[in-house]
Design an enzyme around this catalytic site. Structure first.
Site, PDB file in Angstrom:
ATOM      1  N   GLY A  47       0.832  -1.201   0.000  1.00  0.00           N
ATOM      2  CA  GLY A  47       0.000   0.000   0.000  1.00  0.00           C
ATOM      3  C   GLY A  47       0.863   1.246   0.000  1.00  0.00           C
ATOM      4  O   GLY A  47       2.037   1.215  -0.370  1.00  0.00           O
ATOM      5  N   CYS A  48       0.298   2.350   0.437  1.00  0.00           N
ATOM      6  CA  CYS A  48       1.003   3.626   0.449  1.00  0.00           C
ATOM      7  C   CYS A  48       2.293   3.528   1.263  1.00  0.00           C
ATOM      8  O   CYS A  48       2.284   3.075   2.404  1.00  0.00           O
ATOM      9  CB  CYS A  48       0.092   4.701   1.045  1.00  0.00           C
ATOM     10  SG  CYS A  48       0.860   6.319   1.154  1.00  0.00           S
TER      11      CYS A  48
END
EC number: 1.8.4.11
Length: 214
Positions: A47-48
């Site tokens: 993810g981020c």
């Protein structure tokens, strides 16, 4: 290990940067890295990268965490290019650690405990191949440990759903722009940090107290 629980509807409008994704063949040739003697490197995409960076910076034995891009088809990608889904790169973190203080297996355990490995090309409101779950191994030992751990979690049905995390040889890692580095500590009051990253950091502090920096 508890199943990762979503933040709810409040996160629909709060994302690192969600863009349309395109199918691009990644470059998979492993790249040798120069690492300080007695230290090792782990490379995770979950993810981020603001989230994964913040989580691993809390751990004793972790010497540095660099946010960047890996697994795509072009050299020197920019954040704007990766966010559009034009490059095939994943947002990732490159973690340099002292294996005498924290093992690769322990880092792997924390990686899987702090993101959802059952959602394909998505983490919460962050959608796109750049937010995929992927472990990039830097040697054959890391590959075996990762595959064995995923097999164990699969056999125990840890998450209640199939794990979609990819396991790939680590190609060249490109550090992200300076403003992405150490992002959480400099932007804790920003809405994305408050709603998405802070709960992950709190989870690590609560569940892995014995692995935290003093």
């Amino acid at each position: 290990m508890n199943k990762i629980i979503g933040m709810g509807l409040i996160l629909i409008s709060i994302s690192c940067q969600s863009k349309e994704k395109k199918s691009i063949q990644p470059v998979t040739e492993p790249v040798k890295m120069e690492v300080e003697k007695n230290l090792e490197v782990a490379t995770f995409a979950g993810g981020c990268f603001w989230c994964t960076e913040a989580v691993f910076l809390e751990l004793d034995g972790v010497k540095s965490v660099v946010s960047g891009y890996i697994g795509g088809a072009i050299a020197n990608p920019t954040y704007e290019e990766v966010s559009r889904g034009d490059t095939g790169h994943a947002e990732a973190t490159q973690i340099t650690f002292d294996p005498k203080k924290i093992s690769y297996g322990e880092l792997l355990e924390i990686f899987f405990a702090t993101h959802d490995p059952t959602t394909l090309n998505r983490q919460g409101a962050d959608v796109g191949t750049q937010y995929r779950s992927e472990v990039f191994y830097n040697n054959e030992e890391q590959k075996k440990i990762t595959e064995d751990y995923i097999a164990l979690m699969t056999s125990e049905n840890t998450f209640g759903k199939p794990i979609v995390t990819k396991v790939s040889p680590a190609p060249k890692f490109y550090p992200a722009e300076d403003y992405h580095q150490n992002y959480y500590s400099r932007n804790q009051n920003q809405s994305y940090c408050s709603y998405v990253i802070t709960p992950k950091v709190k989870k690590v502090k609560e569940q892995f107290k014995d692995k935290l920096k003093k």
